[in-house]
Write a protein that holds these residues in place. Structure first.
Motif, PDB file in Angstrom:
ATOM      1  N   GLN A   1       4.119  -1.077   3.444  1.00 59.12           N
ATOM      2  CA  GLN A   1       3.631   0.137   3.320  1.00 59.12           C
ATOM      3  C   GLN A   1       4.790   1.199   2.687  1.00 59.12           C
ATOM      4  OE1 GLN A   1       1.562   2.448   6.355  1.00 59.12           O
ATOM      5  NE2 GLN A   1       0.281   3.439   4.913  1.00 59.12           N
ATOM      6  N   HIS A   2       4.501   1.591   1.672  1.00 59.91           N
ATOM      7  CA  HIS A   2       5.553   2.491   1.114  1.00 59.91           C
ATOM      8  C   HIS A   2       5.745   3.688   1.807  1.00 59.91           C
ATOM      9  CE1 HIS A   2       7.636   5.028  -1.754  1.00 59.91           C
ATOM     10  NE2 HIS A   2       7.802   4.053  -2.706  1.00 59.91           N
ATOM     11  N   PRO A   3       6.945   3.906   2.110  1.00 60.42           N
ATOM     12  CA  PRO A   3       7.446   5.037   3.098  1.00 60.42           C
ATOM     13  C   PRO A   3       6.650   6.491   2.380  1.00 60.42           C
ATOM     14  CG  PRO A   3       9.249   3.670   2.549  1.00 60.42           C
ATOM     15  CD  PRO A   3       8.459   3.435   1.876  1.00 60.42           C
ATOM     16  N   ALA A   4       6.117   7.394   3.384  1.00 54.74           N
ATOM     17  CA  ALA A   4       5.787   8.454   2.993  1.00 54.74           C
ATOM     18  C   ALA A   4       6.539   9.376   2.056  1.00 54.74           C
ATOM     19  CB  ALA A   4       5.302   9.135   4.228  1.00 54.74           C
ATOM     20  N   ASN A   5       7.759   9.580   2.584  1.00 53.26           N
ATOM     21  CA  ASN A   5       8.749  10.519   1.926  1.00 53.26           C
ATOM     22  C   ASN A   5      10.114   9.706   1.517  1.00 53.26           C
ATOM     23  OD1 ASN A   5       7.176  13.028   2.132  1.00 53.26           O
ATOM     24  ND2 ASN A   5       7.765  12.695   4.255  1.00 53.26           N
ATOM     25  N   ILE A   6      10.311   9.690   0.338  1.00 53.15           N
ATOM     26  CA  ILE A   6      11.512   9.173  -0.008  1.00 53.15           C
ATOM     27  C   ILE A   6      12.468  10.184  -0.859  1.00 53.15           C
ATOM     28  CG2 ILE A   6      10.681   6.712  -0.194  1.00 53.15           C
ATOM     29  CD1 ILE A   6      10.774   6.917  -3.233  1.00 53.15           C
ATOM     30  N   GLU A   7      13.733  10.108  -0.359  1.00 50.97           N
ATOM     31  CA  GLU A   7      14.536  11.204  -1.234  1.00 50.97           C
ATOM     32  C   GLU A   7      15.835  10.414  -1.961  1.00 50.97           C
ATOM     33  OE1 GLU A   7      16.801  15.247  -0.054  1.00 50.97           O
ATOM     34  OE2 GLU A   7      15.256  14.179   1.271  1.00 50.97           O
ATOM     35  N   LEU A   8      16.236  10.724  -2.755  1.00 53.19           N
ATOM     36  CA  LEU A   8      17.366  10.211  -3.450  1.00 53.19           C
ATOM     37  C   LEU A   8      18.692  11.336  -3.226  1.00 53.19           C
ATOM     38  CD1 LEU A   8      16.115   8.837  -6.954  1.00 53.19           C
ATOM     39  CD2 LEU A   8      17.104   7.375  -4.833  1.00 53.19           C
ATOM     40  N   GLN A   9      19.935  10.746  -3.073  1.00 51.60           N
ATOM     41  CA  GLN A   9      20.957  11.641  -3.094  1.00 51.60           C
ATOM     42  C   GLN A   9      22.057  10.918  -3.918  1.00 51.60           C
ATOM     43  OE1 GLN A   9      22.477  12.630   0.991  1.00 51.60           O
ATOM     44  NE2 GLN A   9      24.480  12.619   0.202  1.00 51.60           N
ATOM     45  N   THR A  10      22.769  11.723  -4.532  1.00 55.21           N
ATOM     46  CA  THR A  10      23.978  11.487  -5.434  1.00 55.21           C
ATOM     47  C   THR A  10      24.981  10.950  -4.641  1.00 55.21           C
ATOM     48  OG1 THR A  10      22.776  12.260  -7.620  1.00 55.21           O
ATOM     49  CG2 THR A  10      25.186  11.750  -7.457  1.00 55.21           C
ATOM     50  N   VAL A  11      25.832   9.937  -4.649  1.00 55.49           N
ATOM     51  CA  VAL A  11      26.982   9.398  -4.302  1.00 55.49           C
ATOM     52  C   VAL A  11      28.028   9.334  -5.259  1.00 55.49           C
ATOM     53  CG1 VAL A  11      28.178   7.803  -2.726  1.00 55.49           C
ATOM     54  CG2 VAL A  11      26.004   8.631  -2.141  1.00 55.49           C
ATOM     55  N   SER A  12      29.059  10.193  -5.358  1.00 55.83           N
ATOM     56  CA  SER A  12      29.863  10.047  -6.558  1.00 55.83           C
ATOM     57  C   SER A  12      31.194   9.670  -6.119  1.00 55.83           C
ATOM     58  CB  SER A  12      29.926  11.404  -7.348  1.00 55.83           C
ATOM     59  OG  SER A  12      30.435  12.294  -6.416  1.00 55.83           O
ATOM     60  N   GLY A  13      32.217   9.296  -6.970  1.00 60.39           N
ATOM     61  CA  GLY A  13      33.465   9.170  -6.642  1.00 60.39           C
ATOM     62  C   GLY A  13      34.327   8.451  -7.893  1.00 60.39           C
ATOM     63  N   VAL A  14      35.514   7.876  -7.642  1.00 58.22           N
ATOM     64  CA  VAL A  14      36.331   7.586  -8.639  1.00 58.22           C
ATOM     65  C   VAL A  14      37.128   6.101  -8.201  1.00 58.22           C
ATOM     66  CG1 VAL A  14      38.421   8.872  -7.708  1.00 58.22           C
ATOM     67  CG2 VAL A  14      38.528   8.250 -10.056  1.00 58.22           C
TER      68      VAL A  14
ATOM     69  N   THR B   1       0.874  -1.022  -0.007  1.00 60.26           N
ATOM     70  CA  THR B   1      -0.071  -0.028   0.053  1.00 60.26           C
ATOM     71  C   THR B   1       0.888   1.262  -0.179  1.00 60.26           C
ATOM     72  OG1 THR B   1      -0.040  -0.205   2.320  1.00 60.26           O
ATOM     73  CG2 THR B   1      -1.745  -1.039   1.219  1.00 60.26           C
ATOM     74  N   GLY B   2       0.265   2.278  -0.509  1.00 59.86           N
ATOM     75  CA  GLY B   2       1.066   3.777  -0.353  1.00 59.86           C
ATOM     76  C   GLY B   2       0.923   4.443   0.924  1.00 59.86           C
ATOM     77  N   PRO B   3       1.762   5.458   0.982  1.00 60.42           N
ATOM     78  CA  PRO B   3       1.614   6.027   2.298  1.00 60.42           C
ATOM     79  C   PRO B   3       0.144   6.555   2.837  1.00 60.42           C
ATOM     80  CG  PRO B   3       3.376   7.296   0.940  1.00 60.42           C
ATOM     81  CD  PRO B   3       2.308   6.070  -0.031  1.00 60.42           C
ATOM     82  N   ASP B   4      -0.909   6.692   1.859  1.00 59.53           N
ATOM     83  CA  ASP B   4      -2.183   6.723   2.234  1.00 59.53           C
ATOM     84  C   ASP B   4      -3.020   5.603   2.731  1.00 59.53           C
ATOM     85  OD1 ASP B   4      -2.282   5.874  -0.320  1.00 59.53           O
ATOM     86  OD2 ASP B   4      -3.401   7.364  -1.281  1.00 59.53           O
ATOM     87  N   GLY B   5      -2.325   4.456   2.420  1.00 62.38           N
ATOM     88  CA  GLY B   5      -3.063   3.251   2.556  1.00 62.38           C
ATOM     89  C   GLY B   5      -3.708   2.596   1.352  1.00 62.38           C
ATOM     90  N   GLN B   6      -3.773   3.273   0.266  1.00 61.70           N
ATOM     91  CA  GLN B   6      -4.404   2.867  -0.883  1.00 61.70           C
ATOM     92  C   GLN B   6      -3.413   1.591  -1.619  1.00 61.70           C
ATOM     93  OE1 GLN B   6      -7.445   3.394  -1.857  1.00 61.70           O
ATOM     94  NE2 GLN B   6      -7.219   4.478   0.213  1.00 61.70           N
ATOM     95  N   PRO B   7      -4.094   0.680  -2.175  1.00 62.33           N
ATOM     96  CA  PRO B   7      -3.139  -0.356  -2.860  1.00 62.33           C
ATOM     97  C   PRO B   7      -2.212   0.100  -3.932  1.00 62.33           C
ATOM     98  CG  PRO B   7      -5.496  -0.968  -2.732  1.00 62.33           C
ATOM     99  CD  PRO B   7      -5.465   0.365  -2.243  1.00 62.33           C
ATOM    100  N   MET B   8      -1.236  -0.269  -4.090  1.00 63.64           N
ATOM    101  CA  MET B   8      -0.054   0.214  -5.245  1.00 63.64           C
ATOM    102  C   MET B   8      -0.137  -0.873  -6.246  1.00 63.64           C
ATOM    103  SD  MET B   8       2.895   2.019  -3.059  1.00 63.64           S
ATOM    104  CE  MET B   8       3.505   2.912  -4.586  1.00 63.64           C
TER     105      MET B   8
END
Length: 362
Positions: free
Chosen positions: A260-273, A162-169
């Motif tokens: 249940q899908h988390p309410a807020n998801i955020e991506l961050q870029t991790v870079s390197g060599v 389900t989504g954060p609102d409880g509705q099926p995904m």
């Protein structure tokens, strides 16, 4: 001689068959269809019993069928499929419950049942049961029904997303990974099982070997992005566990493993060599694993300058390392793994490849 006129088996010379056919008004010869209940007479016991009862003017009700078990799993690709004897079958309807077991040939039958609708369930063992694909209704016009069961060897995990609102995904991917397997690059797809959710957000994963599994989803919020699976903590009952492995016993049926899908998801870029032992850029692959259990989540190739950029989920910990895939299998160069908690400030990573201890170059 043989023929493939019937569906699912060949006619063989010398054998007796029960052939189903129909004849319309004005037709001289009866007509048969490709897929019907035509079958060898020794496999048509229930059909013949019902036909004899009809000839004698008797009305007989009957629910019958078979139980099949397939031993094909990821750990046993060459397994067999066959009928299963001794399986408990329960039919419930009209406020009554009827019980039997499959015979030595893997077949079961209930006879002389009251008219009405029934739910039929097969119990492979104390852990694992399965309901028939439909609820048969016995009526004066149709007093018999066949219900067959097909079990895959191994355990089953089922639940809903389900989504954060409880509705099926719907149309989301649920994946589970056996975290007890060796943490090697060669085993990246071993022990990985997945399923798509249906319109009600339900999923079902079968044929699981016993083990300890982590659970992840392919988040619709990041559709099209090159990101790893989002690791989640499924609920069982009313409790939400910490993100601990899901323990699965042999042939266990785990229902209600809800996510249940988390309410807020955020991506961050991790870079390197990635660099070779002499400090020059490496032509290598970067491997991203779950820091807690070592699940290989992602593998990317560096660019011509040995650089990489990963989009990872904030709040989750990853173990990142690199290896030089240009060398032979026995000459792999690996970097020391770095553990990264995404969300904190992460400086660009430098992964320095090194020869394994005791390595002798050829």
């Amino acid at each position: 001689m043989s023929s493939t006129t019937a569906c699912g088996y060949d006619f063989k010379s010398g054998e007796r068959y029960l052939v189903y056919a129909s004849r319309s008004s004005g037709e001289l010869l009866p007509r048969v269809s490709l897929c019907s209940r035509t079958r060898p007479s020794d496999a048509a016991f229930d059909d013949l019993e019902l036909l004899r009862a009809a000839q004698q003017g008797r009305s007989e009700t009957r629910i019958f069928g078979s139980v099949w078990r397939s031993d094909h799993t990821s750990a046993n690709a060459g397994g067999s499929t066959g009928l299963q004897s001794g399986v408990k079958i329960v039919a419930t309807g009209n406020g009554q419950e009827f019980e039997t077991v499959t015979d030595s040939s893997g077949w079961f039958r209930f006879t002389r049942l009251p008219l009405g609708q029934y739910t039929v369930r097969a119990w492979l063992n104390n852990h694992f049961s399965k309901e028939g694909r439909y609820a048969p209704t016995l009526s004066a016009q149709q007093g018999c029904a066949e219900v067959s069961f097909h079990f895959n060897a191994g355990a089953r995990v089922a639940g809903s997303l389900t989504g954060p609102d409880g509705q099926p995904m719907a149309q989301a991917t649920v994946v589970i990974k056996d975290v007890g397997l060796p943490k090697t690059v060669d085993a990246q797809n071993a022990g990985l099982f997945w399923a798509m959710t249906d319109r009600q957000g339900r999923y079902e994963i079968e044929a699981l070997p016993p083990g300890r599994y982590s659970v992840g989803i392919s988040s619709p919020q990041t559709s099209g992005a090159d990101v790893p699976y989002l690791l989640v903590s499924p609920r069982q009952g009313t409790a939400t566990a910490r993100r601990a492995p899901l323990s699965v016993a042999p042939d266990q049926n785990l229902e209600g493993v809800d996510i249940q899908h988390p309410a807020n998801i955020e991506l961050q870029t991790v870079s390197g060599v990635v660099r070779l032992p002499d400090g020059s850029p490496a032509d290598a692959a970067v491997v991203v694993r779950d820091a807690a259990h070592g699940w290989l989540l992602q593998q990317v190739k560096v660019d011509a300058d040995g650089r990489f950029a990963l989009k990872l989920f904030v709040g989750q910990s990853y173990r990142i390392h690199a290896y030089n895939f240009q060398l032979g299998h026995h000459d792999d160069q690996h970097s020391q793994p770095l553990t990264v908690l995404v969300g904190q400030k992460v400086e660009p990573l430098e992964l320095r490849l090194a020869w394994p201890p005791g390595h002798v170059r050829r």
